[in-house]
Design a protein around this motif. Structure first.
Motif, PDB file in Angstrom:
ATOM      1  N   CYS A 111       3.757 -49.608  52.897  1.00  8.42           N
ATOM      2  CA  CYS A 111       3.013 -51.108  52.630  1.00  8.42           C
ATOM      3  C   CYS A 111       3.117 -51.445  51.371  1.00  8.42           C
TER       4      CYS A 111
ATOM      5  N   CYS B 285      -1.035 -51.477  50.176  1.00  8.00           N
ATOM      6  CA  CYS B 285      -1.587 -50.196  50.318  1.00  8.00           C
ATOM      7  C   CYS B 285      -0.774 -48.764  49.905  1.00  8.00           C
TER       8      CYS B 285
ATOM      9  N   HIS C 196       1.363 -50.924  60.531  1.00  4.19           N
ATOM     10  CA  HIS C 196       0.626 -49.723  60.077  1.00  4.19           C
ATOM     11  C   HIS C 196       0.381 -48.643  61.147  1.00  4.19           C
TER      12      HIS C 196
ATOM     13  N   CYS D   6      -6.141 -50.492  55.832  1.00  4.83           N
ATOM     14  CA  CYS D   6      -5.171 -51.679  54.965  1.00  4.83           C
ATOM     15  C   CYS D   6      -5.651 -53.004  55.539  1.00  4.83           C
TER      16      CYS D   6
HETATM   17 ZN   LIG Z   1      -1.224 -51.737  53.896  1.00  5.73          ZN
END
Ligand SMILES: [Zn+2]
Length: 370
Positions: free
Chosen positions: A31, A34, A52, A58
């Protein structure tokens, strides 16, 4: 989300075209916000996208992202890319910790808003973009509720009202499934959540330039406002206040001042096109202007716009709109002053200076039983 990066920091965008290519990669995806590892997903219902893992913290996790939101981002970016714009899909802006749906030409943050969130969140996001010298452009992804004669908009949707010379007050709705933007323009408040307006359809099959031409052609296309009968309007108002608002602060104030709603002058309690700019009911702010301002003037006396505007600001709560300043609400006062001019209560003698022509009259008792 559609965008992810690999360990080396290269970005990848998931599309229908490159999905098998991405799937063949053995390196994991992360990501951009994050840094958590992402899973590449491609089902029959949703477009190919990154997700995710379950239970992520996140805030940019797209697990709650609807098909409509994903499709909207994709359609918009494709449409803009074809026209030669530089588009970054899901651009993560580290310094403000925000992810823009689309960043266009490094200058515009385009947000496709489908879910209803507290307006304060929209304002915070807007201010964050502005602090980075980015211009936010909000498109609503919600359904348009149309009745026989009017549209119904929620308070949330009203946050997105914009204004232009060609379109007056308007709202933009993006419908990715239909590949078009619908514009409801020349909005005029009909009371409560209802609005009169005209509809303009802007298909994504045409360019922004062509859309602008369509918008320019709208000018002068405005319908004349339906004028309700003032006497009937007052009857309804009395009924409404007696039924739902008899204990309101306003009714107490009216009672203590020795007035009854029924007998107030007919120029108090007028529903105007721009009434939506304030939360305060028409009869309440117009009563306040009358009792604290107009009724204190002698016939022939002059007054400045500045003075009445000050009074107006003291008695209304303005609607919070993303693109407006608080003083936008004064457009409603200007409309009211024009109305009073039409009714020959006052006259504008020079720019921003008025003279009282006659006093507003009390209404007489109803004659129905005589
Ligand atoms: Zn993330």
């Amino acid at each position: 989300m559609f965008t992810a990066k690999n360990r080396q920091g290269d970005y990848f965008t998931a599309t229908q075209a490159n999905i098998s290519h991405l799937k063949a990669k053995t390196d994991p995806f992360f990501c951009p916000a994050c840094g958590e590892e992402l899973i590449l997903k491609c089902g029959d219902i949703k477009l190919p996208h990154f997700a995710h893992k379950r239970g992520t913290r996140c805030r940019f996790s797209s697990e709650g992202e609807t098909k409509k939101h994903l499709l909207g981002k994709k359609e918009l970016s494709r449409w803009l890319l074809y026209q030669g714009f530089e588009v970054q899909l899901e651009s993560f802006l580290q310094t403000i910790n925000r992810q823009a749906d689309l960043l266009v030409n490094g200058k515009y943050a385009v947000e496709f808003q489908c879910s209803t969130v507290p307006p304060s969140q929209l304002l915070e996001r807007t201010n964050d973009y502005l602090s980075k010298k980015l211009i936010p452009i909000w498109l609503l992804g919600q359904d348009i509720v149309k009745n026989k004669f009017s549209y119904a908009f929620s308070n949330f949707q009203l946050c997105f009202i914009r204004k232009s010379e060609e379109l007056g007050y308007y709202l933009l709705f993006f419908q990715p499934e239909k590949r078009r933007i619908e514009c409801i323009h020349h909005l005029a408040h009909a009371g409560s959540k209802y609005f009169f307006g005209e509809r303009l359809v802007l298909p994504l099959a045409i360019s922004i330039k062509e859309m602008q031409l369509k918008i320019k052609a709208v000018k002068g296309h405005r319908r004349k406002r339906y004028q309700p009968h003032r006497e009937i309007e007052r009857e309804r108002l009395c009924y409404y206040y007696a039924k739902y608002k008899s204990r309101s602060h306003f009714m107490q104030e009216l009672y203590h001042a020795g007035f009854s709603l029924y007998h107030l002058p007919l120029q108090v309690g007028v529903q105007l096109d721009k009434q939506f700019l304030v939360h305060t009911a028409p009869v309440e702010w117009q009563f306040s202007l009358w009792i604290h301002f107009f009724d204190r003037l002698e016939v022939g006396e002059h007054f400045a716009y500045r003075a009445i505007a000050e009074r107006f600001r003291a008695c209304v709560v303005p609607l919070k709109v993303l693109t407006f300043q608080d003083y936008e609400a004064e457009e409603l006062l200007k409309e009211y002053l024009l109305y009073l001019e039409e009714k020959e209560i006052l006259v504008e003698i020079s720019s921003c200076n008025y003279r009282l022509k006659r006093k507003m009259k009390w209404r007489q008792h109803s004659q129905i039983f005589s």
